[in-house]
Scaffold this motif. Structure first.
Motif, PDB file in Angstrom:
ATOM      1  N   PRO A  45       2.218  25.478 141.001  1.00 41.68           N
ATOM      2  CA  PRO A  45       3.563  26.064 141.103  1.00 41.68           C
ATOM      3  C   PRO A  45       3.837  27.148 140.068  1.00 41.68           C
ATOM      4  CG  PRO A  45       3.680  23.679 141.356  1.00 41.68           C
ATOM      5  CD  PRO A  45       2.259  24.007 140.968  1.00 41.68           C
ATOM      6  N   GLU A  46       3.349  26.944 138.827  1.00 43.57           N
ATOM      7  CA  GLU A  46       3.613  27.928 137.775  1.00 43.57           C
ATOM      8  C   GLU A  46       2.847  29.239 137.998  1.00 43.57           C
ATOM      9  OE1 GLU A  46       0.592  24.872 136.167  1.00 43.57           O
ATOM     10  OE2 GLU A  46       2.469  24.898 137.340  1.00 43.57           O
ATOM     11  N   GLU A  47       1.861  29.225 138.883  1.00 43.74           N
ATOM     12  CA  GLU A  47       1.083  30.426 139.154  1.00 43.74           C
ATOM     13  C   GLU A  47       1.614  31.218 140.342  1.00 43.74           C
ATOM     14  OE1 GLU A  47      -2.871  29.001 139.713  1.00 43.74           O
ATOM     15  OE2 GLU A  47      -3.172  28.479 137.604  1.00 43.74           O
ATOM     16  N   LEU A  48       2.622  30.679 141.019  1.00 47.72           N
ATOM     17  CA  LEU A  48       3.179  31.353 142.184  1.00 47.72           C
ATOM     18  C   LEU A  48       4.038  32.542 141.758  1.00 47.72           C
ATOM     19  CD1 LEU A  48       4.323  28.277 144.329  1.00 47.72           C
ATOM     20  CD2 LEU A  48       2.242  29.619 144.597  1.00 47.72           C
ATOM     21  N   ARG A  49       3.980  33.586 142.543  1.00 43.77           N
ATOM     22  CA  ARG A  49       4.794  34.784 142.277  1.00 43.77           C
ATOM     23  C   ARG A  49       6.069  34.701 143.105  1.00 43.77           C
ATOM     24  NH1 ARG A  49       0.631  39.391 143.713  1.00 43.77           N
ATOM     25  NH2 ARG A  49       0.407  37.939 145.479  1.00 43.77           N
ATOM     26  N   GLY A  50       6.982  33.846 142.664  1.00 43.70           N
ATOM     27  CA  GLY A  50       8.181  33.597 143.456  1.00 43.70           C
ATOM     28  C   GLY A  50       7.849  32.623 144.580  1.00 43.70           C
ATOM     29  N   GLY A  51       8.854  32.217 145.321  1.00 46.68           N
ATOM     30  CA  GLY A  51       8.607  31.266 146.398  1.00 46.68           C
ATOM     31  C   GLY A  51       8.401  29.863 145.863  1.00 46.68           C
ATOM     32  N   LYS A  52       8.277  28.895 146.764  1.00 44.03           N
ATOM     33  CA  LYS A  52       8.186  27.500 146.370  1.00 44.03           C
ATOM     34  C   LYS A  52       6.833  26.877 146.614  1.00 44.03           C
ATOM     35  CE  LYS A  52      13.115  26.653 147.232  1.00 44.03           C
ATOM     36  NZ  LYS A  52      14.103  25.833 147.993  1.00 44.03           N
ATOM     37  N   GLN A  53       5.997  27.483 147.481  1.00 47.36           N
ATOM     38  CA  GLN A  53       4.712  26.882 147.789  1.00 47.36           C
ATOM     39  C   GLN A  53       3.746  27.922 148.324  1.00 47.36           C
ATOM     40  OE1 GLN A  53       6.829  25.049 151.692  1.00 47.36           O
ATOM     41  NE2 GLN A  53       4.923  24.055 151.162  1.00 47.36           N
ATOM     42  N   SER A  54       2.484  27.518 148.358  1.00 49.59           N
ATOM     43  CA  SER A  54       1.455  28.368 148.951  1.00 49.59           C
ATOM     44  C   SER A  54       0.788  27.592 150.079  1.00 49.59           C
ATOM     45  CB  SER A  54       0.416  28.790 147.906  1.00 49.59           C
ATOM     46  OG  SER A  54      -0.299  27.656 147.421  1.00 49.59           O
ATOM     47  N   PHE A  55       0.100  28.321 150.942  1.00 49.59           N
ATOM     48  CA  PHE A  55      -0.547  27.717 152.104  1.00 49.59           C
ATOM     49  C   PHE A  55      -2.018  28.109 152.156  1.00 49.59           C
ATOM     50  CE2 PHE A  55       3.903  28.661 153.241  1.00 49.59           C
ATOM     51  CZ  PHE A  55       4.374  27.370 153.450  1.00 49.59           C
ATOM     52  N   TYR A  82     -17.867  30.859 167.924  1.00 46.88           N
ATOM     53  CA  TYR A  82     -16.666  31.004 167.106  1.00 46.88           C
ATOM     54  C   TYR A  82     -17.055  30.938 165.629  1.00 46.88           C
ATOM     55  CZ  TYR A  82     -16.988  26.004 166.101  1.00 46.88           C
ATOM     56  OH  TYR A  82     -17.432  24.781 165.675  1.00 46.88           O
ATOM     57  N   PHE A  83     -16.140  31.346 164.783  1.00 49.21           N
ATOM     58  CA  PHE A  83     -16.299  31.127 163.345  1.00 49.21           C
ATOM     59  C   PHE A  83     -14.926  30.866 162.745  1.00 49.21           C
ATOM     60  CE2 PHE A  83     -15.500  35.678 163.604  1.00 49.21           C
ATOM     61  CZ  PHE A  83     -14.641  35.921 162.542  1.00 49.21           C
ATOM     62  N   ASN A  84     -14.906  30.139 161.633  1.00 46.18           N
ATOM     63  CA  ASN A  84     -13.669  29.833 160.916  1.00 46.18           C
ATOM     64  C   ASN A  84     -13.639  30.568 159.592  1.00 46.18           C
ATOM     65  OD1 ASN A  84     -13.029  28.065 162.970  1.00 46.18           O
ATOM     66  ND2 ASN A  84     -13.646  26.227 161.852  1.00 46.18           N
ATOM     67  N   ILE A  85     -12.470  31.006 159.198  1.00 44.36           N
ATOM     68  CA  ILE A  85     -12.291  31.627 157.883  1.00 44.36           C
ATOM     69  C   ILE A  85     -11.013  31.052 157.268  1.00 44.36           C
ATOM     70  CG2 ILE A  85     -11.118  33.615 158.940  1.00 44.36           C
ATOM     71  CD1 ILE A  85     -12.186  35.309 156.580  1.00 44.36           C
ATOM     72  N   THR A  86     -11.094  30.629 155.992  1.00 44.77           N
ATOM     73  CA  THR A  86      -9.961  30.001 155.309  1.00 44.77           C
ATOM     74  C   THR A  86      -9.505  30.867 154.139  1.00 44.77           C
ATOM     75  OG1 THR A  86     -10.785  27.804 155.892  1.00 44.77           O
ATOM     76  CG2 THR A  86      -9.157  27.917 154.124  1.00 44.77           C
ATOM     77  N   LEU A  87      -8.200  31.135 154.090  1.00 42.72           N
ATOM     78  CA  LEU A  87      -7.624  31.966 153.039  1.00 42.72           C
ATOM     79  C   LEU A  87      -6.335  31.326 152.538  1.00 42.72           C
ATOM     80  CD1 LEU A  87      -8.055  35.360 154.909  1.00 42.72           C
ATOM     81  CD2 LEU A  87      -9.419  34.612 152.943  1.00 42.72           C
ATOM     82  N   GLU A  88      -5.912  31.713 151.335  1.00 45.89           N
ATOM     83  CA  GLU A  88      -4.697  31.145 150.759  1.00 45.89           C
ATOM     84  C   GLU A  88      -3.714  32.239 150.370  1.00 45.89           C
ATOM     85  OE1 GLU A  88      -3.261  28.179 147.113  1.00 45.89           O
ATOM     86  OE2 GLU A  88      -5.295  28.080 147.897  1.00 45.89           O
ATOM     87  N   GLY A  89      -2.432  31.937 150.541  1.00 44.85           N
ATOM     88  CA  GLY A  89      -1.373  32.863 150.168  1.00 44.85           C
ATOM     89  C   GLY A  89      -0.031  32.183 150.299  1.00 44.85           C
ATOM     90  N   GLN A  90       1.023  32.926 150.015  1.00 46.75           N
ATOM     91  CA  GLN A  90       2.374  32.352 150.054  1.00 46.75           C
ATOM     92  C   GLN A  90       3.113  32.646 151.355  1.00 46.75           C
ATOM     93  OE1 GLN A  90       3.271  33.523 145.558  1.00 46.75           O
ATOM     94  NE2 GLN A  90       4.848  32.167 146.375  1.00 46.75           N
ATOM     95  N   THR A  91       2.639  33.643 152.102  1.00 53.72           N
ATOM     96  CA  THR A  91       3.245  33.950 153.398  1.00 53.72           C
ATOM     97  C   THR A  91       2.131  34.186 154.412  1.00 53.72           C
ATOM     98  OG1 THR A  91       3.326  36.349 153.032  1.00 53.72           O
ATOM     99  CG2 THR A  91       5.218  35.052 152.274  1.00 53.72           C
ATOM    100  N   MET A  92       2.435  33.941 155.670  1.00 54.49           N
ATOM    101  CA  MET A  92       1.444  34.154 156.719  1.00 54.49           C
ATOM    102  C   MET A  92       1.032  35.618 156.796  1.00 54.49           C
ATOM    103  SD  MET A  92       0.573  31.302 158.106  1.00 54.49           S
ATOM    104  CE  MET A  92      -0.313  32.062 159.460  1.00 54.49           C
ATOM    105  N   LEU A  93       1.977  36.527 156.622  1.00 56.32           N
ATOM    106  CA  LEU A  93       1.663  37.950 156.740  1.00 56.32           C
ATOM    107  C   LEU A  93       0.687  38.401 155.661  1.00 56.32           C
ATOM    108  CD1 LEU A  93       2.379  40.268 158.598  1.00 56.32           C
ATOM    109  CD2 LEU A  93       4.186  40.930 157.017  1.00 56.32           C
ATOM    110  N   SER A  94       0.885  37.908 154.429  1.00 50.16           N
ATOM    111  CA  SER A  94      -0.028  38.294 153.346  1.00 50.16           C
ATOM    112  C   SER A  94      -1.417  37.702 153.569  1.00 50.16           C
ATOM    113  CB  SER A  94       0.530  37.844 151.996  1.00 50.16           C
ATOM    114  OG  SER A  94       0.550  36.426 151.899  1.00 50.16           O
TER     115      SER A  94
END
Length: 399
Positions: A45-55, A82-94
């Motif tokens: 949480p302390e590493e987030l740039r605003g917002g309440k959570q990351s996905f 098929y292939f899968n790719i996993t990424l993390e961010g705070q919004t779906m658009l980012s």
């Protein structure tokens, strides 16, 4: 002057085809995303740039050439389709913007089939609605996209090796469309979820579970219409009861105890009728009438199944079995989570609008008139067929 006008007009007409394809993208440049799994992010949480959570979001993208069989052998190309790719961010658009920089094709969601939200994300306040917001606003995503809540990690569903299908998404969808299963709820679509969120109605979503490369859709997730978060789960038995109570089960079987054996009753039709005594809005009384028809497919207890007395006894036993599962469902929804996923509020709104106006603000929140209501279930069972064998011989050890 006339020549100049004609020249300008001709130039404008020549430019029209160019204006229509300014954002055109060749088919080969599109990355066809068919599945999305959304888990809780690992960023502190302390590493987030605003917002309440990351996905942490996993995308399943198809490789069109891999969807074909391998010529003569007919071998499945599941591993290459098929292939899968996993990424993390705070919004779906980012997160999608990150994906565009890491794959050779731009993500394209017009062929999206499935979105899976993990239980952890769905239990956070507005987490479920927040992650679906992008797909609701995106014109590429269709309203018939299936929505599920995973028991455990959502990514594990897309990592499962498909059985009999080319991709995990196709495999999950083939199970979800099984209309004869009474232990899972009907398919939940993005458009349906959108309407529930707008109306602030509580609802259920298909639940998906993975274990040892095995996928199960048994059970359901209960979503709170007020704050859009997961508040509970229906188990196998409670889901069966829900299907009877909500809009009538479409199929399934009941294993009915008879002495120390079982008789199997196949449910073929259920009609549901709701009535209500609204004389006291603070203590409403609902009556749900179920008209159930079915056939006897298996019988391990040796009886005279042509006897009217035997048939009447079996119908009574089926009624008892149905009441057992619906009572469990009413207890879970009304007494434990106190959320109306049975459609009783919708019934009041349609049939008793003046009463609904009095209770709507505290229907399954606040004073919670739903939890204070009395719900009585009445069932009439009709055994239409007993099969082609009338086995009346005595059981072993009997005279």
């Amino acid at each position: 002057m006339a020549r100049r006008f004609m020249l300008v007009t001709a130039l404008l007409y020549a430019m029209l085809p160019l204006a229509g394809c300014w954002d055109q993208m060749e088919l080969e440049q599109r990355g066809f995303v068919i599945g999305v799994a959304i888990d809780e992010g690992v960023t502190k949480p302390e590493e987030l740039r605003g917002g309440k959570q990351s996905f942490r979001v996993t995308f399943q993208e198809v490789i069109p050439a891999g969807l074909k069989d391998t010529g003569q052998s007919g071998e499945s190309l599941a591993g290459k389709s098929y292939f899968n790719i996993t990424l993390e961010g705070q919004t779906m658009l980012s997160i999608i913007a990150q994906m565009s920089l890491m794959t050779s094709r731009s993500p394209f969601f017009e062929h999206l089939k499935l979105v899976i939200v993990s239980e952890k994300v769905a239990r956070t306040e507005y987490g479920f609605a927040n992650v679906l917001d992008y797909f609701l606003r995106n014109n590429d995503a269709r309203r018939n996209v299936s929505i599920m809540v995973s028991k455990g990690e959502a990514k594990s569903v897309l990592d499962t090796m498909p059985q009999g299908e080319k991709t995990p998404v196709q495999f999950v969808q083939s199970i979800s469309k099984n209309q004869d299963s009474y232990r899972m709820v009907p398919e939940t679509r993005l458009g349906d979820v959108h309407e529930y969120l707008l109306k602030q109605e509580s609802f259920v979503v298909q639940k998906v579970t993975t274990r040892d490369n095995y996928i199960s859709l048994i059970g359901a997730a209960i979503m709170d219409g007020d704050d859009n978060k997961l508040v509970g789960m229906l188990d196998e038995k409670e889901t069966e009861g829900y299907n009877y109570l909500y809009k009538g089960i479409k199929g399934g079987v009941l294993e009915v105890p008879v002495n120390d054996n079982l008789v199997v009753f196949k449910v073929e039709r259920v009609e549901r009728k709701v009535t209500a005594d609204v004389s006291n809005p603070e203590r409403l009384k609902f009556a749900i009438e179920l008209d159930v028809e079915g056939s006897m497919l298996e019988a391990y207890e040796r009886l005279d199944y042509l006897s009217d007395m035997t048939i009447a006894d079996l119908q009574d036993r089926v009624t008892e079995s149905i009441h057992e599962v619906v009572d469990d469902t009413i207890n879970k929804t009304q007494k434990e989570v106190k959320k109306d996923v049975l459609g009783l509020g919708v019934y009041l709104k349609e049939r008793h609008p003046k009463v609904w106006d009095q209770v709507r603000d505290d229907w399954d929140t606040g004073a919670n008139y739903f939890a204070a209501s009395a719900i009585e279930v009445k069932t009439v069972v009709s055994l239409r067929r007993i099969g082609s064998v009338n086995n009346t011989e005595a059981r072993d050890g009997e005279g």
